[in-house]
Design a protein around this motif. Sequence first.
Motif, PDB file in Angstrom:
ATOM      1  N   SER A  37      11.558  21.237   4.767  1.00  0.00           N
ATOM      2  CA  SER A  37      11.485  22.214   5.857  1.00  0.00           C
ATOM      3  C   SER A  37      11.203  21.517   7.181  1.00  0.00           C
ATOM      4  CB  SER A  37      10.396  23.248   5.562  1.00  0.00           C
ATOM      5  OG  SER A  37       9.136  22.634   5.455  1.00  0.00           O
ATOM      6  N   PHE A  38      11.459  22.246   8.253  1.00  0.00           N
ATOM      7  CA  PHE A  38      11.177  21.727   9.586  1.00  0.00           C
ATOM      8  C   PHE A  38      10.727  22.868  10.482  1.00  0.00           C
ATOM      9  CE2 PHE A  38      15.501  23.198  10.008  1.00  0.00           C
ATOM     10  CZ  PHE A  38      15.561  23.712  11.293  1.00  0.00           C
ATOM     11  N   ASN A  39      10.028  22.506  11.546  1.00  0.00           N
ATOM     12  CA  ASN A  39       9.611  23.458  12.561  1.00  0.00           C
ATOM     13  C   ASN A  39       9.704  22.744  13.898  1.00  0.00           C
ATOM     14  OD1 ASN A  39       8.160  25.099  14.364  1.00  0.00           O
ATOM     15  ND2 ASN A  39       6.997  25.977  12.660  1.00  0.00           N
ATOM     16  N   TRP A  40      10.487  23.290  14.814  1.00  0.00           N
ATOM     17  CA  TRP A  40      10.752  22.634  16.086  1.00  0.00           C
ATOM     18  C   TRP A  40      10.308  23.564  17.209  1.00  0.00           C
ATOM     19  CZ3 TRP A  40      16.386  21.179  17.858  1.00  0.00           C
ATOM     20  CH2 TRP A  40      16.314  20.320  18.967  1.00  0.00           C
ATOM     21  N   ASP A  41       9.370  23.094  18.005  1.00  0.00           N
ATOM     22  CA  ASP A  41       8.876  23.854  19.150  1.00  0.00           C
ATOM     23  C   ASP A  41       9.849  23.654  20.312  1.00  0.00           C
ATOM     24  OD1 ASP A  41       7.492  25.154  21.119  1.00  0.00           O
ATOM     25  OD2 ASP A  41       5.787  23.773  21.129  1.00  0.00           O
ATOM     26  N   LEU A  42      10.464  24.750  20.764  1.00  0.00           N
ATOM     27  CA  LEU A  42      11.438  24.692  21.865  1.00  0.00           C
ATOM     28  C   LEU A  42      10.860  25.294  23.144  1.00  0.00           C
ATOM     29  CD1 LEU A  42      14.614  25.751  19.847  1.00  0.00           C
ATOM     30  CD2 LEU A  42      13.987  23.451  20.584  1.00  0.00           C
ATOM     31  N   ARG A  47       9.240  29.291  27.131  1.00  0.00           N
ATOM     32  CA  ARG A  47       7.950  29.416  26.468  1.00  0.00           C
ATOM     33  C   ARG A  47       8.033  30.392  25.290  1.00  0.00           C
ATOM     34  NH1 ARG A  47       2.984  31.276  29.972  1.00  0.00           N
ATOM     35  NH2 ARG A  47       3.753  33.286  29.321  1.00  0.00           N
ATOM     36  N   GLY A  48       7.466  29.967  24.145  1.00  0.00           N
ATOM     37  CA  GLY A  48       7.421  30.821  22.955  1.00  0.00           C
ATOM     38  C   GLY A  48       8.612  30.689  22.030  1.00  0.00           C
ATOM     39  N   LEU A  49       9.591  29.844  22.359  1.00  0.00           N
ATOM     40  CA  LEU A  49      10.789  29.694  21.523  1.00  0.00           C
ATOM     41  C   LEU A  49      10.545  28.617  20.460  1.00  0.00           C
ATOM     42  CD1 LEU A  49      13.757  30.712  21.338  1.00  0.00           C
ATOM     43  CD2 LEU A  49      14.404  28.728  22.733  1.00  0.00           C
ATOM     44  N   HIS A  50      10.984  28.883  19.252  1.00  0.00           N
ATOM     45  CA  HIS A  50      10.847  27.902  18.179  1.00  0.00           C
ATOM     46  C   HIS A  50      11.998  28.064  17.181  1.00  0.00           C
ATOM     47  CE1 HIS A  50       9.275  30.986  15.380  1.00  0.00           C
ATOM     48  NE2 HIS A  50       8.718  31.480  16.473  1.00  0.00           N
ATOM     49  N   LEU A  51      12.281  26.992  16.486  1.00  0.00           N
ATOM     50  CA  LEU A  51      13.336  26.959  15.475  1.00  0.00           C
ATOM     51  C   LEU A  51      12.723  26.366  14.210  1.00  0.00           C
ATOM     52  CD1 LEU A  51      16.461  27.300  14.936  1.00  0.00           C
ATOM     53  CD2 LEU A  51      16.654  24.870  15.513  1.00  0.00           C
ATOM     54  N   ASP A  52      12.907  27.057  13.108  1.00  0.00           N
ATOM     55  CA  ASP A  52      12.427  26.497  11.847  1.00  0.00           C
ATOM     56  C   ASP A  52      13.403  26.835  10.732  1.00  0.00           C
ATOM     57  OD1 ASP A  52      11.572  29.098  10.614  1.00  0.00           O
ATOM     58  OD2 ASP A  52      10.066  29.029  12.202  1.00  0.00           O
ATOM     59  N   GLY A  53      13.271  26.117   9.639  1.00  0.00           N
ATOM     60  CA  GLY A  53      14.157  26.346   8.511  1.00  0.00           C
ATOM     61  C   GLY A  53      13.761  25.496   7.329  1.00  0.00           C
ATOM     62  N   TYR A  54      14.527  25.677   6.258  1.00  0.00           N
ATOM     63  CA  TYR A  54      14.288  24.873   5.059  1.00  0.00           C
ATOM     64  C   TYR A  54      15.546  24.825   4.211  1.00  0.00           C
ATOM     65  CZ  TYR A  54      13.592  29.383   2.734  1.00  0.00           C
ATOM     66  OH  TYR A  54      13.749  30.654   2.263  1.00  0.00           O
ATOM     67  N   GLN A 116       3.364  36.864  25.216  1.00  0.00           N
ATOM     68  CA  GLN A 116       2.341  37.846  25.554  1.00  0.00           C
ATOM     69  C   GLN A 116       2.401  38.061  27.064  1.00  0.00           C
ATOM     70  OE1 GLN A 116      -0.131  39.015  23.284  1.00  0.00           O
ATOM     71  NE2 GLN A 116      -0.985  40.376  24.832  1.00  0.00           N
ATOM     72  N   PHE A 117       2.598  39.321  27.504  1.00  0.00           N
ATOM     73  CA  PHE A 117       2.593  39.690  28.917  1.00  0.00           C
ATOM     74  C   PHE A 117       1.457  40.695  29.113  1.00  0.00           C
ATOM     75  CE2 PHE A 117       7.037  38.835  27.799  1.00  0.00           C
ATOM     76  CZ  PHE A 117       7.360  37.858  28.722  1.00  0.00           C
ATOM     77  N   ASN A 118       0.361  40.197  29.666  1.00  0.00           N
ATOM     78  CA  ASN A 118      -0.833  41.034  29.824  1.00  0.00           C
ATOM     79  C   ASN A 118      -1.201  41.658  28.483  1.00  0.00           C
ATOM     80  OD1 ASN A 118      -0.991  40.372  32.559  1.00  0.00           O
ATOM     81  ND2 ASN A 118       0.366  42.057  33.130  1.00  0.00           N
ATOM     82  N   LYS A 119      -1.118  42.987  28.367  1.00  0.00           N
ATOM     83  CA  LYS A 119      -1.472  43.637  27.105  1.00  0.00           C
ATOM     84  C   LYS A 119      -0.261  43.925  26.214  1.00  0.00           C
ATOM     85  CE  LYS A 119      -1.500  48.246  29.097  1.00  0.00           C
ATOM     86  NZ  LYS A 119      -2.228  49.490  29.225  1.00  0.00           N
ATOM     87  N   HIS A 120       0.870  43.407  26.573  1.00  0.00           N
ATOM     88  CA  HIS A 120       2.106  43.639  25.808  1.00  0.00           C
ATOM     89  C   HIS A 120       2.484  42.362  25.048  1.00  0.00           C
ATOM     90  CE1 HIS A 120       2.504  47.307  28.091  1.00  0.00           C
ATOM     91  NE2 HIS A 120       2.359  46.592  29.226  1.00  0.00           N
ATOM     92  N   HIS A 121       2.731  42.527  23.754  1.00  0.00           N
ATOM     93  CA  HIS A 121       3.103  41.403  22.898  1.00  0.00           C
ATOM     94  C   HIS A 121       4.520  41.657  22.363  1.00  0.00           C
ATOM     95  CE1 HIS A 121       2.322  38.066  20.136  1.00  0.00           C
ATOM     96  NE2 HIS A 121       3.040  38.763  19.265  1.00  0.00           N
ATOM     97  N   LEU A 122       5.416  40.715  22.608  1.00  0.00           N
ATOM     98  CA  LEU A 122       6.795  40.810  22.126  1.00  0.00           C
ATOM     99  C   LEU A 122       7.067  39.678  21.137  1.00  0.00           C
ATOM    100  CD1 LEU A 122       8.715  41.519  25.455  1.00  0.00           C
ATOM    101  CD2 LEU A 122       8.420  43.086  23.540  1.00  0.00           C
TER     102      LEU A 122
END
Length: 186
Positions: A37-42, A47-54, A116-122
């Motif tokens: 497996s791998f996990n790549w922080d993009l 900000r907040g983008l990531h790619l992972d797989g196995y 996270q934007f203030n009190k909103h989480h997407l």
Amino acid sequence: KVGVGIDGGPNNSMVYILNNQTGEEHSNYDFLQTKTSFNWDLSSVTRGLHLDGYYAYDLYYYQYKYFQKTPPPAYSYNVNTGVFDAYPATGTPSLNIQNNKTLDRLFNIKLGWERQFNKHHLEAFVAYEQSEQDFTLLQASRKGFLSNTIDELFAGGTDGILNNSSTVQAARQNYISRLSYRSEER
């Protein structure tokens, strides 16, 4: 002298069963299971983008062999004659062999984003998954062996011969996505 078994003959005589004189059974199960497996922080892209797989590769082998022997005769004392009567086994030795192989391959990749934007989480992601499986079976049996000494197919008779094989291939593809929103009250 060995006494008769439950059925009145040697096939179910406990002495013969415990000494493997009625047959031998062997099974072997081997497997190899891998997962990479791998996990790549993009976050450098956004900000907040990531790619992972196995990728998983699993290989299973199953081998089975059963040789049904003809046990020696069993004896029962005859009170009328004063001698032991012999009860020979019916049938001749038989052999059953089975080999299975299963190969599983699974690939999964997921692109995710979380902010996270203030009190909103997407949170959102899209994913692709692919699975492939190959299964093969080889089975053979023979009856009519001349003795209990050779437990190989070539030594059996041709009456009631069985040869069987099968192959199964299966595959699937999945496309997965999710979008979630959560509000945090302060």
